[in-house]
Design a protein around this motif. Sequence first.
Motif, PDB file in Angstrom:
ATOM      1  N   PHE A 157       0.863  -1.173   0.000  1.00 26.17           N
ATOM      2  CA  PHE A 157       0.000   0.000   0.000  1.00 26.17           C
ATOM      3  C   PHE A 157       0.907   1.233   0.000  1.00 26.17           C
ATOM      4  O   PHE A 157       2.025   1.195   0.513  1.00 26.17           O
ATOM      5  N   LEU A 158       0.421   2.329  -0.561  1.00 23.89           N
ATOM      6  CA  LEU A 158       1.192   3.563  -0.648  1.00 23.89           C
ATOM      7  C   LEU A 158       0.844   4.488   0.515  1.00 23.89           C
ATOM      8  O   LEU A 158      -0.297   4.511   0.978  1.00 23.89           O
ATOM      9  N   VAL A 159       1.814   5.257   0.981  1.00 29.03           N
ATOM     10  CA  VAL A 159       1.613   6.184   2.096  1.00 29.03           C
ATOM     11  C   VAL A 159       1.934   7.605   1.625  1.00 29.03           C
ATOM     12  O   VAL A 159       2.981   7.847   1.030  1.00 29.03           O
ATOM     13  N   PHE A 160       1.009   8.544   1.919  1.00 30.80           N
ATOM     14  CA  PHE A 160       1.154   9.952   1.561  1.00 30.80           C
ATOM     15  C   PHE A 160       0.925  10.803   2.809  1.00 30.80           C
ATOM     16  O   PHE A 160       0.230  10.380   3.735  1.00 30.80           O
ATOM     17  N   PRO A 161       1.455  12.014   2.852  1.00 33.48           N
ATOM     18  CA  PRO A 161       0.969  12.958   3.865  1.00 33.48           C
ATOM     19  C   PRO A 161      -0.491  13.272   3.562  1.00 33.48           C
ATOM     20  O   PRO A 161      -0.875  13.391   2.394  1.00 33.48           O
ATOM     21  N   THR A 162      -1.322  13.373   4.567  1.00 31.08           N
ATOM     22  CA  THR A 162      -2.751  13.574   4.334  1.00 31.08           C
ATOM     23  C   THR A 162      -2.999  14.964   3.751  1.00 31.08           C
ATOM     24  O   THR A 162      -2.706  15.970   4.400  1.00 31.08           O
ATOM     25  N   PRO A 163      -3.528  15.029   2.533  1.00 30.24           N
ATOM     26  CA  PRO A 163      -3.751  16.342   1.916  1.00 30.24           C
ATOM     27  C   PRO A 163      -4.772  17.162   2.691  1.00 30.24           C
ATOM     28  O   PRO A 163      -5.810  16.658   3.096  1.00 30.24           O
ATOM     29  N   GLY A 164      -4.440  18.425   2.911  1.00 29.16           N
ATOM     30  CA  GLY A 164      -5.333  19.309   3.636  1.00 29.16           C
ATOM     31  C   GLY A 164      -5.206  19.235   5.138  1.00 29.16           C
ATOM     32  O   GLY A 164      -5.722  20.101   5.849  1.00 29.16           O
ATOM     33  N   VAL A 165      -4.527  18.203   5.651  1.00 31.72           N
ATOM     34  CA  VAL A 165      -4.347  18.025   7.086  1.00 31.72           C
ATOM     35  C   VAL A 165      -2.875  18.164   7.456  1.00 31.72           C
ATOM     36  O   VAL A 165      -2.508  18.963   8.326  1.00 31.72           O
ATOM     37  N   ASN A 166      -2.033  17.379   6.816  1.00 29.38           N
ATOM     38  CA  ASN A 166      -0.596  17.448   7.072  1.00 29.38           C
ATOM     39  C   ASN A 166      -0.061  18.790   6.566  1.00 29.38           C
ATOM     40  O   ASN A 166      -0.294  19.157   5.414  1.00 29.38           O
ATOM     41  N   PRO A 167       0.647  19.552   7.398  1.00 30.39           N
ATOM     42  CA  PRO A 167       1.106  20.880   6.991  1.00 30.39           C
ATOM     43  C   PRO A 167       2.109  20.861   5.839  1.00 30.39           C
ATOM     44  O   PRO A 167       2.370  21.909   5.234  1.00 30.39           O
ATOM     45  N   ALA A 168       2.647  19.687   5.502  1.00 29.26           N
ATOM     46  CA  ALA A 168       3.599  19.596   4.400  1.00 29.26           C
ATOM     47  C   ALA A 168       2.909  19.556   3.033  1.00 29.26           C
ATOM     48  O   ALA A 168       3.589  19.506   2.008  1.00 29.26           O
ATOM     49  N   THR A 169       1.574  19.572   2.994  1.00 27.68           N
ATOM     50  CA  THR A 169       0.850  19.463   1.723  1.00 27.68           C
ATOM     51  C   THR A 169       0.302  20.812   1.284  1.00 27.68           C
ATOM     52  O   THR A 169       0.013  21.678   2.107  1.00 27.68           O
ATOM     53  N   SER A 170       0.167  20.954  -0.035  1.00 25.87           N
ATOM     54  CA  SER A 170      -0.395  22.176  -0.616  1.00 25.87           C
ATOM     55  C   SER A 170      -1.049  21.835  -1.942  1.00 25.87           C
ATOM     56  O   SER A 170      -0.502  21.046  -2.720  1.00 25.87           O
ATOM     57  N   PRO A 171      -2.234  22.423  -2.249  1.00 24.82           N
ATOM     58  CA  PRO A 171      -2.863  22.169  -3.550  1.00 24.82           C
ATOM     59  C   PRO A 171      -1.998  22.608  -4.727  1.00 24.82           C
ATOM     60  O   PRO A 171      -2.179  22.121  -5.843  1.00 24.82           O
ATOM     61  N   SER A 172      -1.062  23.500  -4.497  1.00 23.68           N
ATOM     62  CA  SER A 172      -0.214  24.008  -5.577  1.00 23.68           C
ATOM     63  C   SER A 172       1.053  23.183  -5.777  1.00 23.68           C
ATOM     64  O   SER A 172       1.846  23.480  -6.684  1.00 23.68           O
ATOM     65  N   ALA A 173       1.268  22.148  -4.965  1.00 18.33           N
ATOM     66  CA  ALA A 173       2.468  21.320  -5.071  1.00 18.33           C
ATOM     67  C   ALA A 173       2.078  19.854  -5.266  1.00 18.33           C
ATOM     68  O   ALA A 173       0.988  19.428  -4.885  1.00 18.33           O
TER      69      ALA A 173
END
Length: 291
Positions: A157-173
């Motif tokens: 299974f793949l693991v990602f930072p949770t979009p919109g929750v984890n501060p390392a994520t951004s809709p522009s990246a």
Amino acid sequence: MAPRARQRCHATLTALLALATAAVLSAAQPASAADTWTEVGSDRADPLTESQGLASVEVPANSANRYTGIGTIPISVSSRGWNHVGDPDASYDGHYIEPYQADSGTAKMYRVQAPGGGWSEYVHTLSPGEALNNSWVAITPDGQWMLSGEYGTMTRFLVFPTPGVNPATSPSANLPQVSTVQLDHPVRDVQGCDFSTGTTLLCSSDDPEGSLFGVTKPLLQVDLSAAPNGTSNVSGHVSALRQLPLRSSCSGTFEAEGIDYDRRTGTLRVIVVSPGFCVLTDSKTYRFTKG
């Protein structure tokens, strides 16, 4: 052949036969697991709006359960090629996430609704060797990490930072894959997973063959060696708990779809779509409790 030699030969053949039998049984039978999930009821699943996935939402309080299907995809999303939605999930603080895929291309999309109601989109460019399909998401109980799966026969299974929750994520990246869950047993056509504890996943498999666990359409449990943290891979021990219900007025091929575990009630729900014309009449969301 001397009697003693015949005895040694017989003993060797017996041992080889026992080893071969054990190998066949270990490949065909479901792995043992302590948890037993008992069916306690069902609800009709609408084929247009409740046929792909489902999620219980805790925030805001008294929120209705969410479902996905072809009829829930906004035109503004499908017109840009994101024409398939999978099994969603929601963090305990109320972020709701739907996984999307297109018929072709090099990316997946995760559509996020914040607790305040606003929507945003996060695109993930495929890693080398990653499958295009985007069947499901499962958010860790701490909210910081999101698991996602690839269709077909897989050992990860793949693991990602949770979009919109984890501060390392951004809709522009680009939403990066940061680690994997390495499974100790192959799984096939997983349509949904959800965390029941910080290190336990319950998953619905649409496996039509039954060769991996000795049963088609199994409910799986994956016990992780540690909670995903986004910095290192973890291992997952896979067990087959039971076959999902396959009941309909029509005969043919059923399809196991999304899954949800509601920690507030201890209720597990799984969508099973009926074959043929009965997809319209008796597809079901089945409810289970442990014990």
